[in-house]
Design a protein around this motif. Structure first.
Motif, PDB file in Angstrom:
ATOM      1  N   THR A 171      25.277  57.730  31.204  1.00 16.51           N
ATOM      2  CA  THR A 171      24.537  57.756  32.463  1.00 16.51           C
ATOM      3  C   THR A 171      25.443  58.156  33.619  1.00 16.51           C
ATOM      4  O   THR A 171      25.108  59.035  34.420  1.00 16.51           O
ATOM      5  N   GLU A 172      26.589  57.537  33.701  1.00 15.96           N
ATOM      6  CA  GLU A 172      27.532  57.842  34.777  1.00 15.96           C
ATOM      7  C   GLU A 172      28.003  59.299  34.708  1.00 15.96           C
ATOM      8  O   GLU A 172      28.083  59.985  35.725  1.00 15.96           O
ATOM      9  N   SER A 173      28.279  59.760  33.504  1.00 16.00           N
ATOM     10  CA  SER A 173      28.734  61.140  33.319  1.00 16.00           C
ATOM     11  C   SER A 173      27.637  62.137  33.667  1.00 16.00           C
ATOM     12  O   SER A 173      27.903  63.171  34.295  1.00 16.00           O
ATOM     13  N   LEU A 174      26.413  61.831  33.268  1.00 16.16           N
ATOM     14  CA  LEU A 174      25.300  62.723  33.564  1.00 16.16           C
ATOM     15  C   LEU A 174      25.073  62.826  35.068  1.00 16.16           C
ATOM     16  O   LEU A 174      24.850  63.913  35.593  1.00 16.16           O
ATOM     17  N   ILE A 204      25.275  66.354  37.048  1.00 18.82           N
ATOM     18  CA  ILE A 204      24.111  66.800  37.833  1.00 18.82           C
ATOM     19  C   ILE A 204      24.519  67.050  39.290  1.00 18.82           C
ATOM     20  O   ILE A 204      24.176  68.072  39.876  1.00 18.82           O
ATOM     21  N   ASP A 205      25.254  66.111  39.867  1.00 15.64           N
ATOM     22  CA  ASP A 205      25.684  66.277  41.261  1.00 15.64           C
ATOM     23  C   ASP A 205      26.550  67.524  41.417  1.00 15.64           C
ATOM     24  O   ASP A 205      26.331  68.328  42.320  1.00 15.64           O
ATOM     25  N   TRP A 206      27.520  67.673  40.534  1.00 13.51           N
ATOM     26  CA  TRP A 206      28.422  68.826  40.605  1.00 13.51           C
ATOM     27  C   TRP A 206      27.663  70.131  40.364  1.00 13.51           C
ATOM     28  O   TRP A 206      27.807  71.087  41.120  1.00 13.51           O
ATOM     29  N   LYS A 210      16.490  72.938  38.972  1.00 10.51           N
ATOM     30  CA  LYS A 210      16.004  71.979  37.983  1.00 10.51           C
ATOM     31  C   LYS A 210      16.962  71.872  36.806  1.00 10.51           C
ATOM     32  O   LYS A 210      17.531  72.851  36.353  1.00 10.51           O
ATOM     33  N   PHE A 211      17.097  70.648  36.321  1.00  7.58           N
ATOM     34  CA  PHE A 211      17.789  70.366  35.067  1.00  7.58           C
ATOM     35  C   PHE A 211      16.745  69.802  34.101  1.00  7.58           C
ATOM     36  O   PHE A 211      15.800  69.134  34.514  1.00  7.58           O
ATOM     37  N   PHE A 212      16.944  70.074  32.814  1.00  7.52           N
ATOM     38  CA  PHE A 212      16.071  69.459  31.813  1.00  7.52           C
ATOM     39  C   PHE A 212      16.897  69.018  30.614  1.00  7.52           C
ATOM     40  O   PHE A 212      17.989  69.530  30.361  1.00  7.52           O
ATOM     41  N   GLY A 213      16.373  68.040  29.917  1.00  4.56           N
ATOM     42  CA  GLY A 213      16.990  67.545  28.699  1.00  4.56           C
ATOM     43  C   GLY A 213      15.927  67.440  27.623  1.00  4.56           C
ATOM     44  O   GLY A 213      14.756  67.199  27.910  1.00  4.56           O
ATOM     45  N   GLN A 227      14.783  66.043  44.106  1.00  6.16           N
ATOM     46  CA  GLN A 227      14.308  64.667  43.937  1.00  6.16           C
ATOM     47  C   GLN A 227      15.307  63.796  43.180  1.00  6.16           C
ATOM     48  O   GLN A 227      14.953  62.703  42.756  1.00  6.16           O
ATOM     49  N   ARG A 228      16.525  64.270  43.039  1.00 10.01           N
ATOM     50  CA  ARG A 228      17.489  63.474  42.250  1.00 10.01           C
ATOM     51  C   ARG A 228      17.852  62.190  42.977  1.00 10.01           C
ATOM     52  O   ARG A 228      17.835  62.128  44.189  1.00 10.01           O
ATOM     53  N   LEU A 229      18.184  61.191  42.162  1.00  9.42           N
ATOM     54  CA  LEU A 229      18.501  59.863  42.707  1.00  9.42           C
ATOM     55  C   LEU A 229      19.894  59.835  43.278  1.00  9.42           C
ATOM     56  O   LEU A 229      20.792  60.448  42.832  1.00  9.42           O
TER      57      LEU A 229
END
Length: 178
Positions: A109-112, A116-118, A127-130, A176-178
Motif C-alpha cells: 500500500t505504501e509503495s503503491l 502513484i504520486d510520482w 488514470k491508473f488501473f490495476g 481523485q486520488r487520496l
C-alpha cells in the motif's frame, strides 16, 4: 530513468543486476504467482529480468520495475511498477509482487501510494488501473486502500494452471486520488 522514492517504511529504487536472486525467487514462488500467471521457466524469467534492467522510457509501454526495500533494514520486500497503457489518454497499469515474508505489513500500500504520486507528477497521468483475480482479496484491498474503485469484472478471463479466474479491473483517476 533513475528513481529513488522514499516513503515512511520503504524505499523504492531501480532494479539492478544485483537483484537477480530476489527477482528469480519472487517469480518462482507459486504462492506469489498463483493469481498472476503460471510459474515460468528460469530462461523466461531471465529474459523478463534482462528487459526490466534496461533503461526505461514511459512511452515504450514496457514495465518499470522498482525494487521495494525496507527503510530500516534494507531487506528486499518485492517489486512494484507501472507501464504506459495509452500515451495519448495518459493511462497506466500498476502492478506489484510482494515476498511472502513481507506480506500483510502495509508495504504494498505504501509503495503503491508513492508510485502513484510520482507517476502522476512525472507523467501528468489521468488514470491508473490495476487488474487482479477476484480471489486475490489482498491485492484488491491494496488497490482500494489507495483509492482505486472496482470498475468491472471480466468473468473467467484468465486461466492459470487449468483454473479459470474472474479478473477485477480497478481504476484511479488522478484527480481523485487520496
Amino acid at each position: 530513468m533513475q528513481a529513488m522514492l522514499y516513503a515512511d517504511k520503504v524505499v523504492l529504487r531501480n532494479l539492478t543486476l544485483a537483484d537477480w536472486d530476489d527477482f528469480l525467487s519472487l517469480h518462482l514462488d507459486t504462492s506469489v504467482q498463483q493469481y498472476i500467471r503460471p510459474v515460468e521457466s528460469e530462461d523466461n524469467i531471465k529474459a523478463i529480468f534482462a528487459q526490466r534492467i534496461e533503461p526505461w522510457a514511459f512511452e515504450a509501454g514496457e514495465w518499470l520495475s522498482l525494487v521495494i526495500e525496507r527503510l530500516d533494514t534494507h531487506e528486499f520486500v518485492g517489486l512494484i511498477g507501472f507501464r504506459c497503457d495509452d500515451l495519448l489518454l495518459k493511462r497506466a497499469e500498476v502492478g506489484y509482487l510482494i515476498a511472502p515474508s513481507q506480506q500483510g505489513m502495509g508495504f504494498a500500500t505504501e509503495s503503491l501510494r508513492a508510485v502513484i504520486d510520482w507517476g502522476s507528477l512525472q507523467y501528468n497521468m489521468h488514470k491508473f488501473f490495476g487488474i487482479c483475480a477476484s480471489e486475490n482479496i489482498a491485492s484488491q484491498r491494496v488497490l482500494e486502500k489507495v483509492g482505486f474503485i472496482l470498475e468491472g469484472t471480466l468473468r473467467q478471463h484468465s486461466c492459470i494452471n487449468g483454473t479459470w479466474f474472474d479478473d477485477c479491473y480497478l481504476g484511479l483517476l488522478t484527480s481523485q486520488r487520496l
